[in-house]
Design a protein around this motif. Structure first.
Motif, PDB file in Angstrom:
ATOM      1  N   SER A 171     109.562 -36.206  30.218  1.00  0.00           N
ATOM      2  CA  SER A 171     109.415 -35.123  29.159  1.00  0.00           C
ATOM      3  C   SER A 171     108.044 -34.635  29.165  1.00  0.00           C
ATOM      4  CB  SER A 171     109.754 -35.667  27.563  1.00  0.00           C
ATOM      5  OG  SER A 171     108.963 -36.350  27.245  1.00  0.00           O
ATOM      6  N   ALA A 172     107.763 -33.349  28.378  1.00  0.00           N
ATOM      7  CA  ALA A 172     106.496 -32.573  28.185  1.00  0.00           C
ATOM      8  C   ALA A 172     105.728 -33.860  27.439  1.00  0.00           C
ATOM      9  CB  ALA A 172     106.646 -31.454  27.497  1.00  0.00           C
ATOM     10  N   SER A 173     106.283 -34.358  26.297  1.00  0.00           N
ATOM     11  CA  SER A 173     105.373 -35.275  25.500  1.00  0.00           C
ATOM     12  C   SER A 173     104.770 -36.600  26.267  1.00  0.00           C
ATOM     13  CB  SER A 173     106.259 -35.566  24.247  1.00  0.00           C
ATOM     14  OG  SER A 173     107.277 -36.419  24.716  1.00  0.00           O
ATOM     15  N   LYS A 174     105.676 -37.118  27.042  1.00  0.00           N
ATOM     16  CA  LYS A 174     105.274 -38.276  28.029  1.00  0.00           C
ATOM     17  C   LYS A 174     103.952 -37.732  28.994  1.00  0.00           C
ATOM     18  CE  LYS A 174     109.503 -40.901  27.775  1.00  0.00           C
ATOM     19  NZ  LYS A 174     110.622 -41.371  28.703  1.00  0.00           N
ATOM     20  N   ILE A 175     104.286 -36.366  29.347  1.00  0.00           N
ATOM     21  CA  ILE A 175     103.219 -36.098  30.524  1.00  0.00           C
ATOM     22  C   ILE A 175     101.819 -35.796  29.522  1.00  0.00           C
ATOM     23  CG2 ILE A 175     102.607 -34.026  31.922  1.00  0.00           C
ATOM     24  CD1 ILE A 175     104.758 -35.874  33.024  1.00  0.00           C
ATOM     25  N   ARG A 176     102.095 -35.299  28.246  1.00  0.00           N
ATOM     26  CA  ARG A 176     100.761 -34.884  27.667  1.00  0.00           C
ATOM     27  C   ARG A 176      99.988 -36.275  27.243  1.00  0.00           C
ATOM     28  NH1 ARG A 176      98.386 -33.972  22.917  1.00  0.00           N
ATOM     29  NH2 ARG A 176      97.134 -31.787  22.728  1.00  0.00           N
ATOM     30  N   ALA A 177     101.063 -37.203  26.849  1.00  0.00           N
ATOM     31  CA  ALA A 177     100.517 -38.612  26.672  1.00  0.00           C
ATOM     32  C   ALA A 177      99.780 -39.355  27.643  1.00  0.00           C
ATOM     33  CB  ALA A 177     101.564 -39.626  26.151  1.00  0.00           C
ATOM     34  N   ILE A 178     100.366 -38.982  28.839  1.00  0.00           N
ATOM     35  CA  ILE A 178      99.409 -39.442  30.009  1.00  0.00           C
ATOM     36  C   ILE A 178      98.046 -38.704  30.413  1.00  0.00           C
ATOM     37  CG2 ILE A 178      99.737 -39.762  32.610  1.00  0.00           C
ATOM     38  CD1 ILE A 178     102.499 -40.253  32.232  1.00  0.00           C
ATOM     39  N   LEU A 179      98.125 -37.274  30.427  1.00  0.00           N
ATOM     40  CA  LEU A 179      97.085 -36.659  30.660  1.00  0.00           C
ATOM     41  C   LEU A 179      96.105 -36.254  29.554  1.00  0.00           C
ATOM     42  CD1 LEU A 179      98.768 -33.310  32.183  1.00  0.00           C
ATOM     43  CD2 LEU A 179      97.647 -35.039  33.433  1.00  0.00           C
ATOM     44  N   GLY A 180      96.562 -36.646  28.219  1.00  0.00           N
ATOM     45  CA  GLY A 180      95.751 -36.576  27.010  1.00  0.00           C
ATOM     46  C   GLY A 180      95.235 -35.197  26.691  1.00  0.00           C
ATOM     47  N   ARG A 181      96.096 -34.150  27.375  1.00  0.00           N
ATOM     48  CA  ARG A 181      95.662 -32.816  26.868  1.00  0.00           C
ATOM     49  C   ARG A 181      96.725 -31.887  27.191  1.00  0.00           C
ATOM     50  NH1 ARG A 181      93.676 -30.019  31.676  1.00  0.00           N
ATOM     51  NH2 ARG A 181      93.504 -31.537  33.246  1.00  0.00           N
ATOM     52  N   GLY A 182      96.445 -30.258  27.170  1.00  0.00           N
ATOM     53  CA  GLY A 182      97.389 -29.484  27.447  1.00  0.00           C
ATOM     54  C   GLY A 182      98.487 -29.222  26.290  1.00  0.00           C
ATOM     55  N   SER A 183      98.870 -28.133  26.229  1.00  0.00           N
ATOM     56  CA  SER A 183      99.876 -27.524  25.325  1.00  0.00           C
ATOM     57  C   SER A 183     101.416 -27.755  25.537  1.00  0.00           C
ATOM     58  CB  SER A 183      99.834 -25.954  24.985  1.00  0.00           C
ATOM     59  OG  SER A 183     100.211 -25.344  26.475  1.00  0.00           O
ATOM     60  N   PHE A 184     102.297 -28.134  24.834  1.00  0.00           N
ATOM     61  CA  PHE A 184     103.689 -28.433  25.303  1.00  0.00           C
ATOM     62  C   PHE A 184     104.244 -27.206  25.760  1.00  0.00           C
ATOM     63  CE2 PHE A 184     102.876 -31.610  21.826  1.00  0.00           C
ATOM     64  CZ  PHE A 184     103.483 -32.571  22.348  1.00  0.00           C
ATOM     65  N   ALA A 185     104.004 -25.900  25.922  1.00  0.00           N
ATOM     66  CA  ALA A 185     104.393 -24.854  26.589  1.00  0.00           C
ATOM     67  C   ALA A 185     104.038 -24.999  27.754  1.00  0.00           C
ATOM     68  CB  ALA A 185     104.152 -23.605  25.827  1.00  0.00           C
ATOM     69  N   THR A 186     102.806 -25.194  28.346  1.00  0.00           N
ATOM     70  CA  THR A 186     102.336 -24.963  29.621  1.00  0.00           C
ATOM     71  C   THR A 186     103.220 -26.431  30.334  1.00  0.00           C
ATOM     72  OG1 THR A 186     100.100 -24.158  28.879  1.00  0.00           O
ATOM     73  CG2 THR A 186     100.466 -25.211  31.132  1.00  0.00           C
ATOM     74  N   LEU A 187     102.952 -27.440  29.736  1.00  0.00           N
ATOM     75  CA  LEU A 187     103.577 -28.560  30.290  1.00  0.00           C
ATOM     76  C   LEU A 187     104.826 -28.556  30.320  1.00  0.00           C
ATOM     77  CD1 LEU A 187     101.854 -31.493  28.202  1.00  0.00           C
ATOM     78  CD2 LEU A 187     101.363 -30.881  30.692  1.00  0.00           C
TER      79      LEU A 187
END
Length: 224
Positions: free
Chosen positions: A27-43
């Motif tokens: 999911s986008a939240s897991k990707i953001r947790a890995i990257l530590g940045r980025g908006s949910f819309a872009t992800l």
């Protein structure tokens, strides 16, 4: 809101965060947790594009209606492949440079070894030349000593011949002198024996004469 200092999240960033994970199982939240940045819309946008590409790859495709690949996916795949090739090339380049440095060090060491061997060969050639000269001098000394020994042996042989000849002459002279002395002794003995015999005869004659003379006075005295 996206972190301006880190820059916008790209499809390549999402692929790196997935690290081979199926986009349908994240999911986008897991990707953001890995990257530590980025908006949910872009992800989510990038994740949806990857999911669509994954579904399209799993579904049978009709040759008459092949859908076009999403440009973002193509760009992301190309960027990932380019970066992977760059990393691989950089690794190979680093390995080549390391190997080059090792070969250069080995070449320098080999050059030093060659120089050392050349110096050793030069020293060995000098020692060989000196040994050859010493051997030649020793051979010359041996030849001179052999000639001197032969001359000495010749002189000794001549001296022995002279001594043998002189000794033989002395022996012959001594033998002749001994024979002459024996002859003289024999002559002297014979002469002495003759003298003794003559004296013995003379004594016998004198005895007979004396005996005769002694009987004559007695005979004269007995006559009347």
């Amino acid at each position: 809101m996206e972190n301006a200092n880190a820059g916008p999240v790209t499809m390549e960033d999402v692929l790196g965060a997935l690290n081979g994970t199926d986009p349908l199982n994240t999911s986008a939240s897991k990707i953001r947790a890995i990257l530590g940045r980025g908006s949910f819309a872009t992800l989510q946008k990038h994740l949806d594009a990857l999911r669509a590409a994954a579904k399209a790859a799993q579904e049978p495709v009709s040759l008459s209606a092949v859908p076009s690949a999403p440009p973002e996916v193509i760009a992301a795949l190309w960027s990932a492949a380019y970066n992977a090739a760059g990393h691989q090339l950089a690794g190979k380049l680093a390995s080549c440079m390391t190997e080059r440095d090792a070969l250069r060090a080995a070449a320098i060491a080999a050059a030093d070894d060659v120089a050392t061997l050349a110096a050793q060969v030069d020293a060995l050639e000098q020692e060989t030349a000196a040994a050859h000269a010493s051997s030649e001098a020793a051979l010359a000394d041996c030849a001179a000593a052999r000639k001197e020994l032969q001359a000495h042996q010749a002189r000794d042989s001549a001296d022995r011949m002279r001594l043998a000849t002189a000794a033989e002459a002395d022996v012959m002279a001594a033998r002749h002198a001994l024979e002459m002395e024996k002859r003289d002794r024999t002559i002297e003995r014979q002469t002495l024996q003759s003298t003794v015999n003559s004296l013995t005869d003379q004594i016998g004659e004198l005895k007979a004469l004396l005996s005769l003379q002694a009987r004559q006075p007695i005979a004269q005295a007995v006559q009347p």
